[in-house]
Design an enzyme around this catalytic site. Structure first.
Site, PDB file in Angstrom:
ATOM      1  N   SER A  12       0.825  -1.205   0.000  1.00 56.25           N
ATOM      2  CA  SER A  12       0.000   0.000   0.000  1.00 56.25           C
ATOM      3  C   SER A  12       0.867   1.266   0.000  1.00 56.25           C
ATOM      4  CB  SER A  12      -0.896   0.015   1.242  1.00 56.25           C
ATOM      5  OG  SER A  12      -0.090   0.075   2.400  1.00 56.25           O
ATOM      6  N   CYS A 193       3.256  -6.343   9.945  1.00 57.16           N
ATOM      7  CA  CYS A 193       2.913  -5.298   8.976  1.00 57.16           C
ATOM      8  C   CYS A 193       4.252  -4.846   8.424  1.00 57.16           C
ATOM      9  CB  CYS A 193       2.197  -4.133   9.653  1.00 57.16           C
ATOM     10  SG  CYS A 193       2.061  -2.679   8.572  1.00 57.16           S
ATOM     11  N   HIS A 195       5.291  -2.208   7.209  1.00 54.96           N
ATOM     12  CA  HIS A 195       5.745  -0.856   7.569  1.00 54.96           C
ATOM     13  C   HIS A 195       6.506  -0.841   8.905  1.00 54.96           C
ATOM     14  CE1 HIS A 195       2.928   0.590   4.508  1.00 54.96           C
ATOM     15  NE2 HIS A 195       3.339   1.830   4.708  1.00 54.96           N
TER      16      HIS A 195
HETATM   17  N1  DGL Z   1       2.230  -2.602   4.987  1.00 55.76           N
HETATM   18  C1  DGL Z   1       0.908  -3.090   5.128  1.00 55.76           C
HETATM   19  C2  DGL Z   1       0.887  -4.410   5.877  1.00 55.76           C
HETATM   20  O1  DGL Z   1       1.854  -5.145   5.879  1.00 55.76           O
HETATM   21  C3  DGL Z   1      -0.136  -2.224   5.731  1.00 55.76           C
HETATM   22  C4  DGL Z   1      -0.187  -0.830   5.415  1.00 55.76           C
HETATM   23  C5  DGL Z   1      -1.524  -0.154   5.438  1.00 55.76           C
HETATM   24  O2  DGL Z   1      -2.234  -0.106   6.445  1.00 55.76           O
HETATM   25  O3  DGL Z   1      -1.780   0.379   4.384  1.00 55.76           O
HETATM   26  O4  DGL Z   1      -0.111  -4.742   6.471  1.00 55.76           O
END
Ligand code: DGL
Length: 274
Positions: A12, A193, A195
Site C-alpha cells: 500500500s 505489517c 511498515h
Molecule cells: N504494509 C501493510 C501491511 O503489511 C499495511 C499498510 C496499510 O495499512 O496500508 O499490512
C-alpha cells in the site's frame, strides 16, 4: 505459455520496501518492479471489499507491466485479498502467472522461534480482525498462545515521514503496553505489517530486552528463494538483469526521497495511475 517477465512487489506504500531490500540482497540477479499505492494508503482500516479492489487493480497492473509473479508484500492485502485474487482473478490473467502472500511463511517461522509458546502479533486493524494469523498458526502449531494488537497509528506515522519524530514514541509505547497487558509472558513479537520495521528501533526501545522481535524481510526472501527452486518452470521465465523499477500512485519526488533514504541508495521513481 509464459513469456519472460519480472517479479512484482506490491504494498500500500513504503512498507514493502522492507521486504524488497531482502529480495535484492538474497536474490540480486532477478529483475523487480515495486509498486506502492501511496495515494490510497493506509489500507489497514479499510473494508475487505475495498482492500480487495485496490489490491486487484495493482496486481493486474503489475501483470500488464510484464510481471510473471507478484508478491503481496503487505499483510493487510495478503489477509484480505490474496485468496479471492487467486481464486477469482488469476485464472483469467493467465494460468501460469502467480500471486503469493506473506502470512503463511511468517506463520511457519513463528513456531521455530518462541521458547515458551507465547507469541505477540503487531499488525493493522484489518490483519488483526481477519484472524488470518491465528488461523494459519493454529494449523501448524496448535499449542501456541497468540495475542494480537492492532496499531492503527503506526502506518500513517511512517507514511507521513514521522518515524523518527519524538511524538511517535507515545504511540509505539501505547500499543506495546496494550500487547503485554494481554499476555505478560510473550517472548516473541512479530512485526506483522511490513511498515513496522521502519519503526524497529523505537519498538526495541520500549520492549523488555528478553523479548525477541521477528521482522518478515529475511524469512520472506528465503521463502521466495525456496519457492523458485521448487518451481523451475516459473523460475526459467524470470528475467535476471538485476534491475529494480519503482512506481508510486502518489508524488514521485516524495517517494524517491523517502525510499532512497530507506534503501540507502538513490532510486528513480515513476508515477502510475490505477
Ligand atoms: N504494509 C501493510 C501491511 O503489511 C499495511 C499498510 C496499510 O495499512 O496500508 O499490512
Amino acid at each position: 505459455m509464459l513469456t519472460d517477465g519480472t517479479i512484482g512487489v506490491f504494498d500500500s506504500g513504503y512498507g514493502g520496501l522492507t521486504i524488497l531490500e531482502h529480495f535484492q540482497a538474497l536474490l540480486p540477479r532477478y529483475d523487480y518492479i515495486y509498486l506502492g499505492d501511496n495515494a490510497r494508503t493506509p489500507y489497514g482500516n479499510r473494508s475487505f471489499d475495498v482492500v480487495y479492489e485496490f489490491t486487484r487493480e495493482s496486481v493486474e497492473r503489475l501483470f500488464e507491466m510484464g510481471c510473471n509473479l507478484v508478491i503481496l508484500a503487505c499483510n493487510t492485502a495478503s489477509a484480505k485479498a490474496l485468496r479471492t485474487i487467486q481464486q477469482r482473478d488469476l485464472p483469467g490473467w493467465g494460468a501460469d502467472k502467480r500471486v503469493l502472500g506473506i502470512i503463511r511463511p511468517t506463520a511457519e517461522a513463528i513456531g521455530t522461534l518462541t521458547r515458551n509458546g507465547h507469541v505477540g502479533l503487531l499488525a493493522t486493524e484489518g490483519t488483526i480482525q481477519s484472524e488470518s494469523y491465528p488461523l494459519e498458526i493454529r494449523k501448524i502449531y496448535p499449542e501456541l498462545q497468540v495475542s494480537g494488537q492492532a496499531c492503527p497509528m503506526w502506518v500513517p506515522l511512517v507514511e507521513n515521514g514521522e518515524a523518527e519524530s519524538p511524538g511517535t514514541d507515545f504511540f509505539v509505547k501505547q500499543y506495546l503496553d496494550r500487547l503485554l497487558q494481554q499476555d505478560p509472558d510473550i517472548d516473541t513479537v512479530v512485526l506483522a505489517c511490513t511498515h513496522y520495521p521502519l519503526l524497529a528501533h523505537k519498538i526495541r526501545k520500549y520492549l523488555p530486552k528478553h523479548i525477541q522481535i521477528l521482522a518478515q524481510g529475511p524469512l520472506i526472501a528465503s521463502s521466495l528463494q525456496n519457492y523458485l527452486q521448487r518451481h523451475p518452470d516459473l523460475d526459467r521465465h524470470l528475467t535476471q538483469g538485476g534491475t529494480t523499477r519503482f512506481y508510486t500512485t502518489e508524488n514521485v519526488d516524495r517517494f524517491t526521497q523517502s525510499a532512497s533514504i530507506f534503501l540507502k541508495k538513490t532510486i528513480k521513481t515513476e508515477h502510475i495511475t490505477l
